[in-house]
Design an enzyme around this catalytic site. Structure first.
Site, mmCIF file in Angstrom:
data_model
loop_
_atom_site.group_PDB
_atom_site.id
_atom_site.type_symbol
_atom_site.label_atom_id
_atom_site.label_comp_id
_atom_site.label_asym_id
_atom_site.label_seq_id
_atom_site.Cartn_x
_atom_site.Cartn_y
_atom_site.Cartn_z
ATOM 1 N N ASP A 12 36.580 48.552 -11.939
ATOM 2 C CA ASP A 12 35.498 48.129 -12.833
ATOM 3 C C ASP A 12 35.430 48.960 -14.108
ATOM 4 O O ASP A 12 34.361 49.160 -14.675
ATOM 5 C CB ASP A 12 34.125 48.188 -12.127
ATOM 6 C CG ASP A 12 34.132 47.406 -10.828
ATOM 7 O OD1 ASP A 12 34.708 46.307 -10.824
ATOM 8 O OD2 ASP A 12 33.580 47.899 -9.837
ATOM 9 N N HIS A 40 37.632 40.661 -12.618
ATOM 10 C CA HIS A 40 37.568 41.140 -13.995
ATOM 11 C C HIS A 40 36.565 40.274 -14.731
ATOM 12 O O HIS A 40 36.611 39.056 -14.610
ATOM 13 C CB HIS A 40 38.889 40.903 -14.720
ATOM 14 C CG HIS A 40 40.003 41.740 -14.234
ATOM 15 N ND1 HIS A 40 39.914 43.094 -14.095
ATOM 16 C CD2 HIS A 40 41.262 41.409 -13.891
ATOM 17 C CE1 HIS A 40 41.083 43.553 -13.678
ATOM 18 N NE2 HIS A 40 41.903 42.558 -13.541
HETATM 19 P P1 GDP Z 1 37.582 45.460 -14.563
HETATM 20 O O1 GDP Z 1 37.644 44.999 -13.152
HETATM 21 O O2 GDP Z 1 38.218 46.800 -14.761
HETATM 22 O O3 GDP Z 1 38.089 44.450 -15.524
HETATM 23 O O4 GDP Z 1 36.060 45.705 -14.902
HETATM 24 P P2 GDP Z 1 34.790 44.727 -14.755
HETATM 25 O O5 GDP Z 1 35.073 43.449 -15.383
HETATM 26 O O6 GDP Z 1 34.282 44.713 -13.379
HETATM 27 O O7 GDP Z 1 33.699 45.598 -15.540
HETATM 28 C C1 GDP Z 1 33.712 45.783 -16.845
HETATM 29 C C2 GDP Z 1 32.433 45.211 -17.401
HETATM 30 O O8 GDP Z 1 32.143 45.897 -18.565
HETATM 31 C C3 GDP Z 1 32.538 43.764 -17.799
HETATM 32 O O9 GDP Z 1 31.285 43.151 -17.655
HETATM 33 C C4 GDP Z 1 32.943 43.833 -19.261
HETATM 34 O O10 GDP Z 1 32.534 42.707 -20.010
HETATM 35 C C5 GDP Z 1 32.191 45.027 -19.697
HETATM 36 N N1 GDP Z 1 32.815 45.820 -20.729
HETATM 37 C C6 GDP Z 1 34.131 46.148 -20.894
HETATM 38 N N2 GDP Z 1 34.276 46.996 -21.917
HETATM 39 C C7 GDP Z 1 33.023 47.215 -22.405
HETATM 40 C C8 GDP Z 1 32.497 48.020 -23.453
HETATM 41 O O11 GDP Z 1 33.214 48.746 -24.149
HETATM 42 N N3 GDP Z 1 31.148 48.002 -23.622
HETATM 43 C C9 GDP Z 1 30.318 47.247 -22.856
HETATM 44 N N4 GDP Z 1 29.023 47.296 -23.101
HETATM 45 N N5 GDP Z 1 30.772 46.483 -21.857
HETATM 46 C C10 GDP Z 1 32.104 46.481 -21.645
#
Ligand code: GDP
Length: 426
Positions: A12, A40
């Protein structure tokens, strides 16, 4: 050029966003491990999506998306996701599925549920997507490869029969649940065959050609270093390797083909499931960060479960980056911390009265207490900023402090969930 995008922590970290962003300059995006157990979240001009099985390149028409042999392939989930995205006007993605990928069987999901029930309070906090039973069967050599869907009917039924005989002993005597039926499983596999047939491919051969042609290839990891079965917080880990090195195996390419490893590191910590989490915070402090975190809060993309929250952990992240073989760190969700007057960072662990900055084995990790250093906050909204110099001084200091502690270059700073919310540094 092959690049891997992987997580430094518990998952995440925002890998989906970084992959979606880097995918724009890529020809191929490959999922090389894991299954539909994690998700994701991707936000782009088509809307907001939670992908579980599809590679994050599916929003770019020019990209070939690949399910590598290392993935736990849940065929109905894969095609349901295809339908969900095309229903939101995303053009039908180009999708290839490795003929050597193995299939998550309906009974893997059942066994996952039954085992968690049986373990009761001692469960691993599985997402019950069948991942652990799937990988157990793969290594016990009783899994089903995509290629086997194309065997003769008789041969395939014989194999199903062999497997069902063994499973039914457990179902009857250990779990006291309904037994499996060979004919029904065969019919299910034939449905899977119909769905997957147009996409099946000898992926390693395809990639061998692509590498020789100089194509840009992204390997997309799921979860992060600390969930790796060998190097993570065993036994509270996932069942397939989350490391960039495994990208070579899970896609069928040479290890030396991976030239860049972009390790995604989140500006604070979150984790799901059980297991030691040294920099964890609780109560209102945690709830505030959880609600403000990510995009719309830190709640599981697959399960909706509230994530456990903590401050940034330099010890775990340094280790996480090292095991990945990091060439670049993408530091994400920095914007979320803008509400804090002061930001604690975990810079060491105290274990049995001694302070260490090296990540210990699980037995010691359970006893570790965080050594915190408090940095001043920047108290402003940094979304929309596109150059590093324009970030508030305290924000830059936070980033540079973390970079020094973990010892790997932060070349990208993500300050929002969208593709364009990125600051390139070096
Ligand atoms: P992954 O499994 O590593 O892709 O991560 P997730 O999707 O579970 O969690 C990342 C969350 O953070 C998602 O809701 C993204 O839209 C959000 N996100 C990613 N990068 C950023 C950022 O730089 N700032 C903010 N506020 N949200 C982000």
């Amino acid at each position: 050029m092959v690049k891997a995008i992987v997580g430094a922590n518990w998952g995440d970290e925002g890998k989906g966003k970084i992959t979606d962003m880097l995918a724009q300059d890529s020809d191929i995006v490959i999922r090389f491990q894991g299954g539909a157990n994690a998700g994701h979240t991707i936000i782009n001009n088509y809307g907001k999506f939670a992908l579980h099985t599809l590679p994050s390149g599916v929003f770019n028409e020019h990209i070939t998306n690949i399910i590598g042999n290392g993935v736990a392939l849940n065929i109905p989930v894969l095609f349901q996701e295809m339908q969900e995205i095309t229903a939101k006007n995303v053009p039908m993605p180009k999708l290839l599925v490795s003929d050597r990928a193995q299939i998550v069987m309906p009974y893997h999901i059942l066994f996952d549920q039954y085992e968690e029930e049986r373990l009761g309070g001692k469960s691993f906090g599985s997402t019950k997507s069948g991942i652990a039973p799937f990988y157990s069967d793969k290594y016990a050599k009783i899994g089903f490869q995509v290629s086997e869907l194309f065997m003769d009917e008789q041969e395939l039924k014989e194999k199903i029969e062999r497997v069902v005989t063994q499973k039914n002993v457990l179902l009857e005597h250990l779990y006291h649940k309904p037994l499996l039926d060979v004919e029904e499983l065969y019919r299910t596999l034939m449905e899977y065959k119909e769905m997957v047939a147009p996409h099946v491919c000898d992926v390693s051969l395809y990639l061998d050609k692509a590498i020789k042609e100089g194509k840009n290839i992204l390997l997309e990891g799921q979860l992060g270093t600390l969930k790796d079965p060998d190097h993570g917080i065993f036994p509270m880990v996932t069942s397939s390797s989350t490391l960039a090195a495994y990208g070579a195996i899970g896609a069928g390419i040479p290890p030396y083909a991976i030239e860049k490893v972009v390790t995604v590191c989140k500006a604070y910590s979150s984790a799901v499931g059980a297991g030691a989490f040294v920099s964890e915070i609780f109560g209102e402090e945690a709830q505030e960060l959880r609600v403000r975190g990510g995009d719309g809060g830190e709640f599981g993309a697959t399960t909706g479960r509230p994530r456990r929250m903590g401050w940034f952990d330099c010890v775990a992240s340094k280790y996480g980056c090292r095991l990945q073989g990091t060439t670049d760190v993408a530091f994400t969700v920095v914007d979320v911390l803008g509400y804090l007057d002061e930001i604690p960072v975990c810079v060491g662990y105290e274990v049995d009265g001694e302070i260490t900055t090296e990540f210990p084995v699980t037995a010691k990790l359970e006893k570790a207490k965080p050594v915190l250093k408090v940095l001043p906050g920047w108290k402003s909204d940094i979304r929309g900023i596109r150059s590093y110099e324009e970030l508030p001084e305290n924000c830059r200091k936070y980033i540079e402090f973390v970079e020094e502690q973990i010892g790997y270059p932060i070349t990208m700073v993500s300050n929002g969930p969208g593709r364009e919310d990125i600051i390139y540094r070096k």
